[in-house]
Design an enzyme around this catalytic site. Sequence first.
Site, PDB file in Angstrom:
ATOM      1  N   TYR A   1       0.429  -1.310  -0.178  1.00 54.72           N
ATOM      2  CA  TYR A   1       0.131  -0.095   0.333  1.00 54.72           C
ATOM      3  C   TYR A   1       1.179   1.097  -0.003  1.00 54.72           C
ATOM      4  O   TYR A   1       1.822   1.724   0.675  1.00 54.72           O
ATOM      5  CB  TYR A   1      -0.999   0.370   1.020  1.00 54.72           C
ATOM      6  CG  TYR A   1      -2.056  -0.663   0.778  1.00 54.72           C
ATOM      7  CD1 TYR A   1      -2.766   0.772   0.316  1.00 54.72           C
ATOM      8  CD2 TYR A   1      -2.783  -1.604   1.454  1.00 54.72           C
ATOM      9  CE1 TYR A   1      -4.272  -0.015  -0.643  1.00 54.72           C
ATOM     10  CE2 TYR A   1      -4.113  -1.558   0.900  1.00 54.72           C
ATOM     11  CZ  TYR A   1      -5.207  -1.252   0.447  1.00 54.72           C
ATOM     12  OH  TYR A   1      -6.614  -1.556  -0.092  1.00 54.72           O
TER      13      TYR A   1
ATOM     14  N   GLU B   1      -0.646   4.938  -0.511  1.00 51.91           N
ATOM     15  CA  GLU B   1      -1.346   5.850  -0.406  1.00 51.91           C
ATOM     16  C   GLU B   1      -0.701   7.193  -0.486  1.00 51.91           C
ATOM     17  O   GLU B   1       0.678   6.836   0.265  1.00 51.91           O
ATOM     18  CB  GLU B   1      -2.664   5.813   0.750  1.00 51.91           C
ATOM     19  CG  GLU B   1      -3.999   4.887  -0.178  1.00 51.91           C
ATOM     20  CD  GLU B   1      -4.671   4.673   0.994  1.00 51.91           C
ATOM     21  OE1 GLU B   1      -4.710   5.702   1.785  1.00 51.91           O
ATOM     22  OE2 GLU B   1      -5.300   3.701   0.977  1.00 51.91           O
TER      23      GLU B   1
ATOM     24  N   ASP C   1      -7.752  13.441 -24.775  1.00 55.32           N
ATOM     25  CA  ASP C   1      -8.344  12.149 -24.196  1.00 55.32           C
ATOM     26  C   ASP C   1      -7.761  11.184 -25.658  1.00 55.32           C
ATOM     27  O   ASP C   1      -7.548  11.563 -26.826  1.00 55.32           O
ATOM     28  CB  ASP C   1      -9.123  11.348 -24.079  1.00 55.32           C
ATOM     29  CG  ASP C   1      -9.892  10.504 -23.787  1.00 55.32           C
ATOM     30  OD1 ASP C   1      -8.388   9.569 -23.808  1.00 55.32           O
ATOM     31  OD2 ASP C   1     -10.785  10.141 -22.973  1.00 55.32           O
TER      32      ASP C   1
ATOM     33  N   THR D   1      -4.586   6.418 -21.926  1.00 57.52           N
ATOM     34  CA  THR D   1      -4.635   4.599 -21.012  1.00 57.52           C
ATOM     35  C   THR D   1      -3.247   4.395 -21.912  1.00 57.52           C
ATOM     36  O   THR D   1      -2.859   4.602 -22.706  1.00 57.52           O
ATOM     37  CB  THR D   1      -5.358   3.579 -21.300  1.00 57.52           C
ATOM     38  OG1 THR D   1      -5.381   3.624 -23.548  1.00 57.52           O
ATOM     39  CG2 THR D   1      -7.023   4.410 -21.160  1.00 57.52           C
TER      40      THR D   1
ATOM     41  N   LYS E   1      -2.435   0.651 -25.277  1.00 48.22           N
ATOM     42  CA  LYS E   1      -3.239   0.705 -26.933  1.00 48.22           C
ATOM     43  C   LYS E   1      -2.172   0.345 -27.445  1.00 48.22           C
ATOM     44  O   LYS E   1      -0.666  -0.228 -28.008  1.00 48.22           O
ATOM     45  CB  LYS E   1      -4.067   1.684 -26.525  1.00 48.22           C
ATOM     46  CG  LYS E   1      -5.555   1.444 -26.467  1.00 48.22           C
ATOM     47  CD  LYS E   1      -7.097   2.637 -26.431  1.00 48.22           C
ATOM     48  CE  LYS E   1      -7.988   1.971 -25.657  1.00 48.22           C
ATOM     49  NZ  LYS E   1      -8.015   2.649 -24.538  1.00 48.22           N
TER      50      LYS E   1
ATOM     51  N   ARG F   1      -2.091  -2.297 -18.725  1.00 52.79           N
ATOM     52  CA  ARG F   1      -3.612  -2.039 -19.138  1.00 52.79           C
ATOM     53  C   ARG F   1      -2.866  -0.703 -17.880  1.00 52.79           C
ATOM     54  O   ARG F   1      -2.685  -1.088 -17.047  1.00 52.79           O
ATOM     55  CB  ARG F   1      -4.955  -2.866 -18.106  1.00 52.79           C
ATOM     56  CG  ARG F   1      -4.862  -4.200 -19.372  1.00 52.79           C
ATOM     57  CD  ARG F   1      -6.100  -4.175 -18.728  1.00 52.79           C
ATOM     58  NE  ARG F   1      -7.833  -3.214 -19.411  1.00 52.79           N
ATOM     59  CZ  ARG F   1      -7.140  -3.900 -21.192  1.00 52.79           C
ATOM     60  NH1 ARG F   1      -6.438  -4.782 -21.806  1.00 52.79           N
ATOM     61  NH2 ARG F   1      -8.392  -3.450 -21.315  1.00 52.79           N
TER      62      ARG F   1
HETATM   63  N1  DSN Z   1     -12.450   0.684 -25.013  1.00 53.67           N
HETATM   64  C1  DSN Z   1     -11.789   0.904 -25.600  1.00 53.67           C
HETATM   65  C2  DSN Z   1     -12.183   1.119 -26.939  1.00 53.67           C
HETATM   66  O1  DSN Z   1     -12.091  -0.454 -27.642  1.00 53.67           O
HETATM   67  O2  DSN Z   1     -11.764   1.970 -27.994  1.00 53.67           O
HETATM   68  C3  DSN Z   1     -11.822   2.403 -25.385  1.00 53.67           C
HETATM   69  O3  DSN Z   1     -11.583   2.729 -23.754  1.00 53.67           O
END
Ligand code: DSN
Length: 422
Positions: A52, A54, A198, A224, A227, A233
């Site tokens: 932990y 925090e 974003d 994120t 990707k 993740r």
């Molecule tokens: N769920 C994602 C996507 O597939 O584009 C976006 O966060």
Amino acid sequence: MKQSLKNFDPEVFEIAVGDLARQQSCLTLIPSENYASRAVMQAQSTVLANKYAEGYPETRYYNGCHYSDQIEQLAIDRAKELFGADHVNVQPHSGSQANIAVFHALLSPGDTILSMKLDHGGHLSHGLPQNFSGKYYNIVHYGLDPETERINLETVADLADQHRPRLIIVGASAYPCQIGFAEWRKIADSVDAYLLGDVAHVAGLIVGKVHPDPVPYCDVVTTTTHKTLRGPRGAIILCRQELADSIDKSVFPGLQGGPFMHAIAARAVAFKEAAQPEFTSYQEQIISNARVMANRLMENGFRLVTGGTENHLMLIDLTSISAKLSGRQAANYLEEAGIIVNKNTIPFDTRSPNTTSGIRIGTPMVTTRGMKEDQMTQVANLITEVIQNRRQASTRQKIKTRVEELCQAFPIYEGIDQVLWS
Ligand code: DSN
């Protein structure tokens, strides 16, 4: 306590092995997924998960955080360097949570957000009525121009002028065009709004310099890390220095408790990978592969939204093949043939998001496997064969064998012991 996963819980182990086999033998074309490296996955399974921590480095609410501080500071420093950002928060557990944190930091409930419609390519957390964002804020959406299927910046500027949003969001999850952020900055300035980029889908392309950079123009950027960035993740928030304190307070204690230190360690590894010269070549190849696949699909008779792609993804309008064929049906046919895509609405779709008239296809994963332009032409032809012969189960079986052969020629992980503790 001492037994391995395989020995103690073969049920869980076998499920994971099953998905490894699926990932090895299927062609995955979902543009928001990727294969994290062995090093990223190893970092994610370290004992850092047990702590932990925090708070933030040097200001924790728990003792024993020496190594947590080191790993988080390393991740922050690497991300700042990679993106050229003043400040980075590496703690958000997901992209939606990163966006909530930004809203909490910059807005009060009821404030107006101007963002892209979900069914034109936006995201759930950009104001869908069923999502927290749609419930707590006054959402005004821009969509795509019916003629060009692109964002019309004059329309966005008019909407901003009319509704005076406190925050404008630029960024999408199903938009095949590049986005230049300088014009968006002008629109935000014209109404004194914050600008949030974003860039979850295109973060890797940005690092690879094959997509415009949001950092000089946006007040805050969320992404994120799993990707095109090809990490574990999770998510991060980049911002200008003057917003650093409010963004950090909004993530912790505003929204989250303990950060996932193992996930932060894996993010640090991913940022190191993304700083290597090969990562730029990878991003260039993603774009080149997407163009080749898009061109072949169009030559084969499919209409693509906007007439092609400028990034890592494309949207097939299935009504160009048959008014009766839905995205759900097409994605299911393709899965039977070992090709994994996702159903997706196309702009002005008359079908529901659960049925859709389109499928969304992207090249990040096949590019990670090492596939190049020749294989993209083959993959486009395989997709075409499945869709054109959709009434024949035998065609899907035949294509599945060809998909497996192609996947075998471009393996992802070298063996179970590379990615699973056995
Ligand atoms: N769920 C994602 C996507 O597939 O584009 C976006 O966060």
